[in-house]
Write a protein that holds these residues in place. Sequence first.
Motif, PDB file in Angstrom:
ATOM      1  N   LEU A 161      -0.021  -1.648  -7.168  1.00 33.74           N
ATOM      2  CA  LEU A 161       0.741  -1.041  -8.279  1.00 33.74           C
ATOM      3  C   LEU A 161       0.914  -2.038  -9.416  1.00 33.74           C
ATOM      4  N   ARG A 162       1.334  -3.253  -9.051  1.00 31.81           N
ATOM      5  CA  ARG A 162       1.578  -4.272 -10.079  1.00 31.81           C
ATOM      6  C   ARG A 162       0.315  -4.615 -10.860  1.00 31.81           C
ATOM      7  N   GLN A 172      -2.128  -2.589 -11.301  1.00 30.14           N
ATOM      8  CA  GLN A 172      -2.658  -1.321 -11.818  1.00 30.14           C
ATOM      9  C   GLN A 172      -4.050  -1.029 -11.301  1.00 30.14           C
ATOM     10  N   SER A 192      -6.615   1.182  -9.325  1.00 30.64           N
ATOM     11  CA  SER A 192      -6.759   2.574  -8.886  1.00 30.64           C
ATOM     12  C   SER A 192      -7.255   2.566  -7.440  1.00 30.64           C
TER      13      SER A 192
END
Length: 218
Positions: free
Chosen positions: A46-47, A49, A51
């Motif tokens: 998540l951090r 980014q 996919s």
Amino acid sequence: MKKINIAIDGPSGVGKSSISNRLANRNHMIHLDTGAMYRCVALASLRNQISLENEKALLDLLDSINISFDKEKVFLNGEDVTLAIKENNISNFTSKVATLPIVREKMVALQQKATSAKNFIVDGRDIGTTVLPNAEVKIFLTASAKARAERRYNEYLEKGIESDYETIYQDIVARDYQDSHRKISPLKKAEDAIEIDTSDLSIDEVEEVVQDMIDKAL
Ligand code: DC
């Protein structure tokens, strides 16, 4: 003293981590919380980014992150993420991340390497079936979704954290479904694991039942 490994599997919120911690302290063993490892991967992706469809980026991430434990704290590349990985959005995202074959392959390899010297209590979903099929003690903890949601709700209440029982209950049901219906290493009791339904047991009572099994194995 004989060295053994103990596998503790079961669904979200059944108390695997608390029981494993207590038993590790009591028996001078090391607790490996494999859920925390998947949570770290989710937080890192998540951090950064990344996919989840981008396998190459995910593989690079998996090769570059370092997950470590110190007592009950979890570190991601040296940063204490113990609280960050317990956030509700991370819990939900982790359940997705944990369905990915490349993530599971990497985590299982790390877990098998870390525990090869034995003396570990390992908690997760696929420990008795995949990570440590030869563990000397295998436990499968269960509790109804209602009992688990009530426990979590009371835990939040005690800590003064505002929460909604219905949301907690629905999250537990959704995560159970996701964890037990994925293709690879779904949440499943190993054939030779002992199942303990903790719905009507206190944490002290569960600890004693498992301790008896450990004493026998030792
Ligand atoms: O045990 P936990 O709630 O911290 O686990 C977080 C998520 O990781 C949960 O969705 C199930 C997944 N998990 C897994 O797939 N395999 C494991 N060995 C441990 C956890």
